[in-house]
Structure formats: C-alpha cells, structure tokens
Design a protein around this motif. Sequence first.
Motif, PDB file in Angstrom:
ATOM      1  N   LEU A 381       0.824  -1.207   0.000  1.00  0.00           N
ATOM      2  CA  LEU A 381       0.000   0.000   0.000  1.00  0.00           C
ATOM      3  C   LEU A 381       0.859   1.257   0.000  1.00  0.00           C
ATOM      4  N   SER A 382       1.997   1.212   0.667  1.00  0.00           N
ATOM      5  CA  SER A 382       2.885   2.378   0.689  1.00  0.00           C
ATOM      6  C   SER A 382       3.427   2.676  -0.708  1.00  0.00           C
ATOM      7  N   LEU A 383       3.510   1.627  -1.536  1.00  0.00           N
ATOM      8  CA  LEU A 383       4.001   1.802  -2.906  1.00  0.00           C
ATOM      9  C   LEU A 383       2.867   2.143  -3.877  1.00  0.00           C
ATOM     10  N   SER A 384       1.629   1.805  -3.480  1.00  0.00           N
ATOM     11  CA  SER A 384       0.440   2.132  -4.287  1.00  0.00           C
ATOM     12  C   SER A 384      -0.615   2.730  -3.370  1.00  0.00           C
ATOM     13  N   PRO A 385      -0.404   3.964  -2.906  1.00  0.00           N
ATOM     14  CA  PRO A 385      -1.251   4.554  -1.856  1.00  0.00           C
ATOM     15  C   PRO A 385      -2.708   4.792  -2.228  1.00  0.00           C
ATOM     16  N   LYS A 386      -3.061   4.649  -3.503  1.00  0.00           N
ATOM     17  CA  LYS A 386      -4.460   4.853  -3.920  1.00  0.00           C
ATOM     18  C   LYS A 386      -5.159   3.539  -4.250  1.00  0.00           C
ATOM     19  N   ASN A 387      -4.517   2.423  -3.958  1.00  0.00           N
ATOM     20  CA  ASN A 387      -5.071   1.119  -4.315  1.00  0.00           C
ATOM     21  C   ASN A 387      -6.129   0.689  -3.290  1.00  0.00           C
ATOM     22  N   THR A 388      -7.383   0.858  -3.657  1.00  0.00           N
ATOM     23  CA  THR A 388      -8.478   0.557  -2.726  1.00  0.00           C
ATOM     24  C   THR A 388      -8.667  -0.943  -2.497  1.00  0.00           C
ATOM     25  N   ASP A 389      -8.202  -1.786  -3.443  1.00  0.00           N
ATOM     26  CA  ASP A 389      -8.302  -3.238  -3.247  1.00  0.00           C
ATOM     27  C   ASP A 389      -7.430  -3.679  -2.069  1.00  0.00           C
ATOM     28  N   ILE A 390      -6.223  -3.128  -2.019  1.00  0.00           N
ATOM     29  CA  ILE A 390      -5.323  -3.451  -0.896  1.00  0.00           C
ATOM     30  C   ILE A 390      -5.921  -2.916   0.403  1.00  0.00           C
ATOM     31  N   MET A 391      -6.453  -1.689   0.345  1.00  0.00           N
ATOM     32  CA  MET A 391      -7.067  -1.090   1.537  1.00  0.00           C
ATOM     33  C   MET A 391      -8.220  -1.943   2.048  1.00  0.00           C
ATOM     34  N   GLN A 392      -9.053  -2.423   1.124  1.00  0.00           N
ATOM     35  CA  GLN A 392     -10.206  -3.230   1.536  1.00  0.00           C
ATOM     36  C   GLN A 392      -9.761  -4.540   2.176  1.00  0.00           C
ATOM     37  N   THR A 393      -8.712  -5.142   1.628  1.00  0.00           N
ATOM     38  CA  THR A 393      -8.191  -6.386   2.212  1.00  0.00           C
ATOM     39  C   THR A 393      -7.678  -6.134   3.622  1.00  0.00           C
ATOM     40  N   LEU A 394      -6.942  -5.050   3.796  1.00  0.00           N
ATOM     41  CA  LEU A 394      -6.440  -4.701   5.129  1.00  0.00           C
ATOM     42  C   LEU A 394      -7.595  -4.404   6.084  1.00  0.00           C
ATOM     43  N   ALA A 395      -8.620  -3.689   5.590  1.00  0.00           N
ATOM     44  CA  ALA A 395      -9.784  -3.369   6.432  1.00  0.00           C
ATOM     45  C   ALA A 395     -10.460  -4.649   6.908  1.00  0.00           C
TER      46      ALA A 395
END
Length: 421
Positions: A381-395
């Motif tokens: 996510l730090s390398l792709s800070p706008k990637n909502t798929d990664i954010m959703q997985t983390l959430a």
Amino acid sequence: MKKQVIVALALAIGLFSNAQKNELKAAEKAIKSNNYAEAKSAIMSAESLIGAADDKTKAKFYILKSKALYANGAGSNEDQDAAVESIAKAASLNNSKYKSDIEELQINMLNTFLTKANSKLQSKQYKLSSFDFERAYKMSPKDTLYLYYAASTAVNGQDYDRSLEFYESLRDMGFTGAGIEYTAINKETGVEETFDNRTLRDAQVTIGTHMSPKEKKKKTKSAEIIKNIALIYLQNDETEKAMTAMSEARSANPNDMGLILTEANVRLKMGEMDKFKALMEEATKMDPENAELQYNLGVIAADSGDKKAAKAYYEKAIALDPNYGDAYTNMAVLILDKEQAIVEEMNSLGTSAADDKKYDELREKRKDIYKQAIPILQKSLSLSPKNTDIMQTLANIYSSIGETDKYKEMKAKIESIQSGN
C-alpha cells in the motif's frame, strides 16, 4: 416508335429521381427533428432506387442512412454496424461537396464508440465493450490499437472466436503496440493518467489540472498476442495449431523473453511440466537480475500450483527491486491463500468440547496468517497509496482480528478516494 421508347425511359428516370429526392428530403427533415425511426423508414424506401443515382446523390444517401441508423449513438447494435458501413461507402465516393459532412460524422461516431467502449469496460461489460472498440477501429483503421482493445476485451468477455480473429489480424499486420506513452498525475485524484499523445498531455499540464509529465516506452504486445492465439487454440482443443503459432513466433524471435514465458505458459496449460520447467530455467539464465522476469516466473509458478517456487521468485524480485509493489501484493495473496483450508475445516466442526477446542486452535492459526500478511500488504500500500483493493483487504483483516481503530482508518481512506477527495 423509337422516339416514344426514349421518351418513356426518360420519364421513368425522372420519376425515379423525384422519388429519390423526396425520400432523401423526408429523411433529412426527420433527422433534424431527431425522429430517427421515421428517417430510417424514408431511407429504406429510397434504397431500392439509389443504384442508378449519380455519385453525388449516392454520397448524400449514404450520409443520411448512416445518420438515421446511428441515431446519434442510440441505434441498435445491428444499426450501428450498418451505420459504420454506410459512412465508409460515402467516404469511398470521394465527393468533395460532402467531404466535411462525412468527416464531421466520422469524428462524432468515433468519439461515441470510444466513450461507450470505455464506459462498458469500466463496468466490466467486456463483450459489449469489444463491439464498440471494433466499431471504433472500423471508423479509423489506422488506429490499430483499437483493434487490440477489441481483441483483449473479447477475451475477457469469453468471446474467443472473435478475439482469435482480431489477434490473428494483429499478428499478420505486424502490430506490436510499441511506442511512447505520455503520462501526468491528476492533481485532484493523485492518480497517474495516460494520454493518447504529447499534445493532449501537455495541454492538461499547461492549464494546471495535471503535473509531473513523463514519457515511458510502451512494452511490445507481440508476445501477449501470440500467447492468446495459442491459448485460444488450446481452448478449442486445437493443440497442433497452438504449437504452430508458438513455434513460428519463437523461430522468428528465439531470444524474446516474452515469447519464452508465453511458451512456458502454454506448455503448462498442456500439462508438459518438463518442457515448462526447462523454459523457466532458460529464461532465468538469460536474465537472472531482471526483477520483472522473476515476478512473472512467480505468477506462472503460482498458476501452476507450485506456491513454494512462486514465493521464491517473488522474494527474488523484491531483492532485486525493493519497490516492486506487485511482488509484495502477490506474496500477500500466497499467504492469505492458506486461509481457505482453515475456514473450511472450521465450518466442518461440530459442537463437542473437542470440536470447540479445535475451532479455537484454527482461529488462532488463521489470525497468525493475517499477522503475516499485514506488514506485506502495508508495504504494498505504501508503494500504491491509492489502491483501494489493498485497503479493503487490510480493512477486512483488521475487522477480523478486532483492531477497530485501524479498520475505521482504512475504511475512511477508501471512502475518501471513492468520493474523489
């Protein structure tokens, strides 16, 4: 007697000519009123009379027919296709009187088809998107990239016969897709966007909506095209054709890394594991310090079910390029893949004391998997800070392990990006 025949024919021709003009006038009037059904009816009536008309009248007829069927972008799929053919006929007549009218309609239709194609692509209506990209290509055959998009969206829409036809056309015309890609960052969204040419990109930078303009060399799509041709043949149980396509490409480009990986992928699909492994080794020896190669080898290994090898390739890619975001993401996927078997076992347990104990053990095991994945996902996510798929997985992970504050923080970031803030 001869004079009477001549007069009769002349009279007949005059009647036909008047009928043509009346129907064309009716069609033109209906089009101006946006009454495309009426315009279509008038055009159909005139069509049987148009064969004997002069080129000027024919040009006008084909323009009006195209407009009636196109219906300002609202025509049926069948009518849109016929509209494309009709405007092409008008253009082929090279009538100077209607040149500007033809060009204006062609530009209008092209822009509409591209807008529709992209809209359908965004909503994952791949097959419908493919038809609009195909129409765009027919409107502007010099823009072969539209045919490539028609092929790739047809594949995604599982319309394999059409995609094969397009890919073979691209191969035969020597299409590579190579060139320069013009990009700039959208100031409002923070997302890097691609432009068709330097002029469009520079215009957006000049007016202040974009910043950080860059130029990147596009990767050739030749290997991808050959791969898809071969895989479609395999899909159709035409193994010999698949290998012929691959052999021809490899013979012409024996050191093309993309084609080596493509053949490895095809061999894998065919279950020829020895040849698959040999090709993987060949690729690694050719360029052992290539992070992207190691990543691609990891993807192929993961697809083959060899997760241990996939993990090793991803780790090598990261060692060669510590900022290779996709490699981190795929590493996390490998870790999280272990969760499925645990969940299935948890769901199969009964209500005995022993089952309850086992359930708790599995829940902790699942939690450990999440904890292994978190730092890798955070790096990605730090390398792709706008990637909502990664954010959703983390959430989802934070929610599952009870880290409520981090869950809320991640959801807030997702909502902020999706709302355009």
